[in-house]
Design a protein around this motif. Sequence first.
Motif, short mmCIF file in Angstrom:
data_model
loop_
_atom_site.label_atom_id
_atom_site.label_comp_id
_atom_site.label_asym_id
_atom_site.label_seq_id
_atom_site.Cartn_x
_atom_site.Cartn_y
_atom_site.Cartn_z
N SER A 1 6.79 -1.06 -1.52
CA SER A 1 6.09 -0.46 -0.38
C SER A 1 5.05 -1.47 0.12
N GLY A 2 4.45 -1.16 1.25
CA GLY A 2 3.36 -2.01 1.74
C GLY A 2 2.20 -2.02 0.77
N MET A 3 1.91 -0.84 0.18
CA MET A 3 0.80 -0.78 -0.76
C MET A 3 1.05 -1.64 -2.00
N TYR B 1 -6.16 -0.46 7.03
CA TYR B 1 -5.36 0.75 6.81
C TYR B 1 -6.02 1.63 5.74
N GLU C 1 -6.53 -7.56 8.67
CA GLU C 1 -5.32 -7.08 9.37
C GLU C 1 -5.29 -7.69 10.77
N ASN D 1 -5.17 -0.80 11.56
CA ASN D 1 -4.63 0.54 11.70
C ASN D 1 -5.61 1.52 11.06
N ASP E 1 -2.66 -8.82 6.72
CA ASP E 1 -1.64 -7.79 6.84
C ASP E 1 -1.19 -7.80 8.30
N SER F 1 3.81 -4.04 5.59
CA SER F 1 4.47 -2.81 5.21
C SER F 1 5.74 -2.82 6.06
N SER G 1 7.91 -0.71 6.03
CA SER G 1 8.20 0.68 6.40
C SER G 1 7.95 0.90 7.89
N LYS G 2 7.24 0.00 8.53
CA LYS G 2 6.86 0.18 9.94
C LYS G 2 7.83 -0.61 10.83
N GLY H 1 9.06 0.02 2.27
CA GLY H 1 9.11 -1.33 1.73
C GLY H 1 7.90 -2.15 2.10
#
Length: 423
Positions: A83-85, A109, A153, A157, A182, A204, A206-207, A217
Amino acid sequence: MKDYKLDTLCVQAGYSPKTGEARIPPVVQSTTYVYEKTQDMADLFDLKSDGYFYTRLANPTVAAFEGKVAALEGGVCAIGCASGMSATSLAVFTVAGAGDNILSSAAVYGGTYNLFSTTLPKLGIECRFFDPDAPTSEIEKLIDGKTKMIFTETVANPAIVVLDFEKIAKISKKHKVLFAVDNTLATPVLCQPKKWGANIIIHSSSKYLDGHAAALGGVIVDAGNFDYKGNERYPSFNEPDESYHGLVYADLPVAFGTKCRAQMIRDLGAIMSPQNGFISYIGCDTLALRMERHSSNAQKVAAYLKKHPKIEWINHPSLKDNKYYKLAQKYMPSGQGGMMSFGIKGSVEKCAAFMEALQLITQETHVADVRSCVLHPASTTHRQLSEEDLKNAGVPHNLIRLSVGIENPDDIIEDLKQALEKV
Ligand SMILES: *Cc1c(COP(=O)(O)O)cnc(C)c1O
């Protein structure tokens, strides 16, 4: 693939089939790989040769995705994470341990903010937050001999703060401290952090990289532009790693990426799954096209909301009077992405009434995929934050985050219009 333009790399990088092989990367759904010669396997364990032996450390499908992102970011190595985390956590753990500290922009984030402010201190790693708009001298004051990373970042976000790359790069160079960014909300299509001095680039996926809200991811990119050799800030890169028969990471051509995979991924295991690697790889095929459309749609939507009498304020860096317009023109000239935030005039209840009246645009804890969606951070992602923390994170109570998708812009605007009529 180096000489191709970014939109070509989106489609072609990371996987080149040989004759008779599958055109797109097969999903190698296997934990392990077979070898006939014991020595071949020993060489893999010693990092003397490239290849696969266990999917926790590397997998061919995930490698295709990693290769594509590395090419897009101009990096020497990329590591797919669960994940991004986990990507952010693993990047920090690669350089910092108990007794160390990192610096981070306060506008990050929500999940990253929690990790840095609550979980890292429990492990003995202190995070020193700074206002991303603060002058160089103020940020520099936070650095000491134990500082291992400056984290930022590209587009924060949900505050939509655009990073002043050159300001951070200058500090990073002067103090020989890693500059990590990021780049999730800009993507390499709109901004290439390496060009502006970043050493580690995190996503991330996932975006926007996946783009379809289908696969969780993350990915860490080693830009390969930081010299660890002899740098006293990084003893763990200059002293032999006893858990890897005395390997000295600073001597390797890919220092950070190798340490991250050989040590952190090995020990913590938060790797991307082959299935998610496949989905994310395919997702990136259309990344350049999608980012163009997200950006042009958002520009139209922002211009519409800007003039609406029920909108108190609107934050999108495409607007000429936006605080970050100049920085966005410099670092993201081809488009400013699909993320924006705005406030509705009147009480906080109006936010809920507006969001519930939307028909096309849905409410979700997600951003940056093909479908337009909204979120009210103060009552969801940021609800555990105090009034003061909300302020520091740049999230006023009436902030609505809108992630503009790739639908027809007229339909998006029509939906906003009818919902605003109902509040
Ligand atoms: C979503 C997000 C993350 C966290 O990523 P996950 O894949 O949800 O773990 C990190 N940074 C930014 C900017 C994000 O938007």
